[in-house]
Write a protein that holds these residues in place. Structure first.
Motif, PDB file in Angstrom:
ATOM      1  N   LYS A 418       0.816  -1.215   0.000  1.00 53.56           N
ATOM      2  CA  LYS A 418       0.000   0.000   0.000  1.00 53.56           C
ATOM      3  C   LYS A 418       0.848   1.264   0.000  1.00 53.56           C
ATOM      4  O   LYS A 418       0.458   2.270  -0.583  1.00 53.56           O
ATOM      5  CB  LYS A 418      -0.927  -0.020   1.217  1.00 53.56           C
ATOM      6  N   TRP A 419       1.987   1.201   0.656  1.00 57.99           N
ATOM      7  CA  TRP A 419       2.894   2.351   0.715  1.00 57.99           C
ATOM      8  C   TRP A 419       4.303   1.838   0.382  1.00 57.99           C
ATOM      9  O   TRP A 419       5.116   1.598   1.282  1.00 57.99           O
ATOM     10  CB  TRP A 419       2.882   2.996   2.100  1.00 57.99           C
ATOM     11  N   ASN A 420       4.554   1.661  -0.880  1.00 50.97           N
ATOM     12  CA  ASN A 420       5.808   1.013  -1.274  1.00 50.97           C
ATOM     13  C   ASN A 420       7.044   1.868  -1.026  1.00 50.97           C
ATOM     14  O   ASN A 420       8.169   1.392  -1.182  1.00 50.97           O
ATOM     15  CB  ASN A 420       5.750   0.595  -2.751  1.00 50.97           C
ATOM     16  N   GLN A 421       6.878   3.134  -0.655  1.00 47.00           N
ATOM     17  CA  GLN A 421       8.036   3.969  -0.361  1.00 47.00           C
ATOM     18  C   GLN A 421       8.523   3.779   1.069  1.00 47.00           C
ATOM     19  O   GLN A 421       9.581   4.302   1.440  1.00 47.00           O
ATOM     20  CB  GLN A 421       7.717   5.447  -0.595  1.00 47.00           C
ATOM     21  N   LEU A 422       7.769   3.031   1.873  1.00 47.35           N
ATOM     22  CA  LEU A 422       8.135   2.842   3.269  1.00 47.35           C
ATOM     23  C   LEU A 422       8.885   1.528   3.472  1.00 47.35           C
ATOM     24  O   LEU A 422       8.531   0.496   2.896  1.00 47.35           O
ATOM     25  CB  LEU A 422       6.887   2.841   4.157  1.00 47.35           C
ATOM     26  N   ASN A 423       9.910   1.591   4.313  1.00 45.24           N
ATOM     27  CA  ASN A 423      10.628   0.403   4.751  1.00 45.24           C
ATOM     28  C   ASN A 423      10.102  -0.008   6.118  1.00 45.24           C
ATOM     29  O   ASN A 423       9.766   0.847   6.949  1.00 45.24           O
ATOM     30  CB  ASN A 423      12.128   0.673   4.839  1.00 45.24           C
ATOM     31  N   VAL A 424      10.052  -1.314   6.372  1.00 41.51           N
ATOM     32  CA  VAL A 424       9.472  -1.834   7.608  1.00 41.51           C
ATOM     33  C   VAL A 424      10.588  -2.325   8.521  1.00 41.51           C
ATOM     34  O   VAL A 424      11.497  -3.035   8.081  1.00 41.51           O
ATOM     35  CB  VAL A 424       8.487  -2.975   7.306  1.00 41.51           C
ATOM     36  N   VAL A 425      10.503  -1.936   9.799  1.00 44.76           N
ATOM     37  CA  VAL A 425      11.498  -2.310  10.804  1.00 44.76           C
ATOM     38  C   VAL A 425      10.814  -3.112  11.900  1.00 44.76           C
ATOM     39  O   VAL A 425       9.672  -2.816  12.278  1.00 44.76           O
ATOM     40  CB  VAL A 425      12.168  -1.056  11.402  1.00 44.76           C
ATOM     41  N   ILE A 426      11.511  -4.148  12.424  1.00 44.32           N
ATOM     42  CA  ILE A 426      10.997  -4.914  13.567  1.00 44.32           C
ATOM     43  C   ILE A 426      12.111  -5.087  14.593  1.00 44.32           C
ATOM     44  O   ILE A 426      13.296  -4.977  14.272  1.00 44.32           O
ATOM     45  CB  ILE A 426      10.474  -6.312  13.155  1.00 44.32           C
TER      46      ILE A 426
END
Length: 743
Positions: A418-426
């Motif tokens: 949905k927001w391909n410009q965002l990177n996901v962190v865990i």
């Protein structure tokens, strides 16, 4: 005949006098012109001033003042030498500039009808007979100028001395070998009580590219006006962004509006704060829990059906369809809000933000192709410490690792699609026990970036070299997470600054060594600052009381090492101190973190946002320690007011009066401390947070003191006592009977 001539001359005396006067003046004028360019030289070679003829034009001359200043400088040098020895007859003696109200210029006498002035010689006797009240006006002509010259010379001499010291120190450091320089650096750290880490120092590894400051809102949410005051400070110290964990402080709407706390931030004030952060060039990374630590939502009525197990609101069940629907609403509201703020800020400030794929505005970061500032590039989805997992009927069919990896990739896939410009962190802790094959099979490296968190001093105890190797095979990059508070005790009031500093210094060494394993290296480091260990825990260190720890650790990770020179350490740039600090070679330690020091004098003396809270918490801690020790003494260590004495109403009344004598004073002091908390903190926290602090830290001791006073009054009412042995109390009698039955 002579008498006749005399008579004629007497009768014509006026014309003759006029003619004679004219001839005399003409002679003097001619003599002055002839000698106007001649320099007068005194006969003695010692104790003299080289006399000068100073030409003064009718309209003034710039060179005149320069020559006068040079003359004054020469005269001062001669006078200093003359004072050290007695004047000799035949030599010139000049008046002192310090004792004589006039100067050397007071000996300058004007020649008739000329613009030439000569220096007049004085003997010791003549100087003694001078009448200063009759000095000509020219004597004071350049007195003010002389004082200015002397002051300027003194300032230049002081500056020259300081510069010489610094030059010598720099020259000394330049001739040192690298090992000697490192040894000297470590010696300075030892003197300050700063931990020494091998390989970390000037000339060592570079600091991480991104340095995030964690703002934990779930503990004691500060007013956003206070957080805005911190923004320029952390920016100056090298922060590049904020990691914001909202939990229940975000203004949720719609079907999840109930998640917002009653004192949650308003949408407008939150937007204003985020824009202020972006104005300071700080990126924003929201942190939203999506697996464990969801107590703020799962505790509420109407959301309990989302729990993994009914008796624990800690973690959500990943197998139910309603779970993903709930998380999508949660993520969408927070992400869209931040994208909208970022886009509006980008448009307002002419920044080119990346467009969202479905409803997004500007992105964030500094790695855009056009080099523009971007404020929002990463979203953190939590996923740490998932305690209850794989226990419900639906989840028991899968292993814990498979459940975790499947859930994380599903959440990350929703965000990336949905927001391909965002990177996901865990958070990484749930990955540590997994095998390489499990991680490879899940393809998790394609979806998320791990943030490896260790707050202990021995980082390799928790993240072994083998685990680093595994992470490097799965992920292209990684984040690190240290702490500046909330890591060394669930109910601490003040963070241990040296331990947090050492944790950050050790992370510098780990990042330098292990970053080479990743193809893209370490992306950055987050300094976490927890205000509760979880949603149900009591408060730990308050943010304003932890500012000294934040300043110390942040300035260190921004340089890659701790800078012992006060002039080069950025900490002093953000403090308002009433004193000036010398360079590193000063005998005075400007930042003392040695274990013997209860508090750092620098942060007690200098002013900064939250400084009053830091001082207040210190004084509160000392008062609570004093009263706790008192209660231990009078209740637990005393032989006359123990629980046994109270149960049997059997004690010495004389001792009771002594053991309760200080109760009223301590209750009054605690009450005053509670009242002061509201005065000190009302600009930082709302009333609810201040009341929670008072209830957790102050009120329990007030109750104990009142109980102790009541017990004392109870014991004082008795004036006769039974014979020994004393009878059992009813409860203890039942306990004894149970023991006898067992035997």
């Amino acid at each position: 005949m002579h008498s006749n001539l005399f008579l004629v001359a007497w009768r014509r005396r006026l014309p003759i006098l006029l003619i004679a006067t004219f001839l005399i003046l003409l002679s003097l004028w001619t003599w002055a012109i002839f000698h106007s360019t001649t320099f007068y030289s005194p006969p003695s070679a010692n104790n003299r001033i080289s006399s000068s003829v100073v030409k003064v034009g009718s309209s003034g001359n710039v060179g005149y003042f320069a020559k006068i200043q040079k003359l004054i400088s020469q005269a001062n040098k001669v006078i200093q030498r003359n004072r050290k020895q007695e004047s000799t007859e035949g030599f010139f003696n000049f008046p002192s500039f310090d004792n004589d109200p006039g100067s050397i210029l007071s000996t300058v006498q004007p020649a008739a009808s000329t613009n030439v002035k000569f220096l007049k010689q004085f003997t010791k006797t003549q100087k003694r007979k001078r009448n200063y009240n009759q000095l000509p006006l020219e004597s004071y002509l350049f007195e003010e100028e002389r004082l200015k010259i002397l002051q300027s010379q003194q300032q230049q001499q002081q500056q020259g001395t300081r510069q010489l010291e610094e030059d010598r120190a720099m020259e000394y450091e330049n001739i040192l070998s690298s090992s000697e320089r490192q040894s000297q650096y470590e010696h300075e750290l030892h003197k300050m009580g700063v931990p020494v880490i091998a390989g970390i120092g000037p000339g060592g590894p570079q600091p991480p590219a991104e340095r995030l400051v964690h703002l934990d809102m779930k503990g004691a949410p500060p007013k956003l006006s206070f957080l805005k005051r911190l923004l320029p400070i952390i920016k100056t110290l090298g922060a590049t962004g904020l990691l914001i964990e909202y939990e229940d402080m975000f203004p949720y709407t719609g079907s999840i509006q109930a998640l917002a706390a009653k004192n949650a931030y308003e949408e407008n004030e939150l937007k204003d704060f985020l824009e202020s952060a972006m104005m300071h060039g700080l990126t924003i990374m929201p942190l939203i829990q999506t697996f464990g630590h969801l107590e703020f939502a799962l505790k509420l009525q109407g959301f309990e059906h989302l729990r993994e197990v009914l008796d624990s609101p800690q973690s959500i069940c990943p197998s139910r369809k309603v779970t993903m629907s709930f998380l999508e609403q949660l993520l969408t509201q927070i992400i869209e809000f931040h994208l909208k703020v970022a886009q509006e800020f980008s448009n307002k400030n002419n920044f080119a933000g990346a467009a969202g794929s479905t409803g997004g505005g500007g992105g964030g970061g500094r790695d855009g192709s056009n080099g523009s500032y971007k404020s929002f590039t990463h979203i953190h989805i939590g996923c740490d410490e998932v305690a209850r997992m794989g226990e419900c009927d639906d989840c028991r069919h899968y292993t814990r690792n498979k459940l975790f990896l499947s859930h994380v990739t599903s959440v990350a896939n929703f965000i990336r699609s949905k927001w391909n410009q965002l990177n996901v962190v865990i958070w990484d802790d749930m990955l540590r026990e997994m095998t390489l094959s499990e991680l490879v099979e899940s393809n998790i490296g394609h979806y998320v970036e791990p943030m490896v968190w260790v707050y202990a001093l021995d980082i390799y105890h928790y993240i072994s070299p083998q685990l680093w190797d595994t992470y490097a095979k799965i992920f292209h990059t990684a984040w690190a997470a240290s702490a500046f508070k909330g890591a060394f005790g669930e109910s601490l009031m003040l963070p241990p600054v040296p331990q947090h500093l050492e944790n950050n210094l050790r992370w510098m060494a780990v990042i330098a060594k292990e970053g080479k394993r990743f193809s893209k290296g370490f992306r950055g480091l987050a300094l976490t600052g927890w205000q509760r260990y979880d949603h149900f825990a009591v408060l730990c260190e308050l943010l304003p009381a932890s500012i000294p720890s934040l300043l110390t650790s942040l300035s260190t990770v921004s340089k890659g090492y701790f800078e012992p020179n006060p002039k080069e350490n950025d900490i002093l740039k953000v403090l308002e101190c009433p004193f000036q600090l010398n360079n590193r070679h000063s005998s005075t330690v400007w930042l003392d973190l040695t274990p013997s020091i209860h508090h750092c004098q620098l942060f007690f003396t200098c002013a900064y946002p939250g400084g009053n809270v830091y001082k207040y918490v210190h004084s509160l801690f000392e008062k609570l320690t004093e009263i706790n020790n008192y209660l231990v003494h009078v209740r637990d260590q005393s032989a006359w007011m123990s629980d046994y004495n109270v149960r049997h109403n059997f004690t010495s009344t004389l001792r009771v009066r002594d053991l309760t004598a200080h109760n009223d004073r301590f209750i009054y002091e605690l009450t005053a401390m509670g009242r002061k908390a509201y005065v000190i903190m009302r600009d930082i926290f709302d009333e609810h947070t201040i009341s929670e602090l008072v209830e957790q830290k102050i009120y329990p001791l007030v109750l104990k003191l009142k109980t102790h006073s009541d017990e004392g009054q109870y014991l004082l009412q008795r004036n006769v006592w039974p014979q020994r042995p004393l009878p059992y109390t009813r409860d203890f009698g039942d306990f004894i009977e149970d023991i006898k039955k067992v035997n």
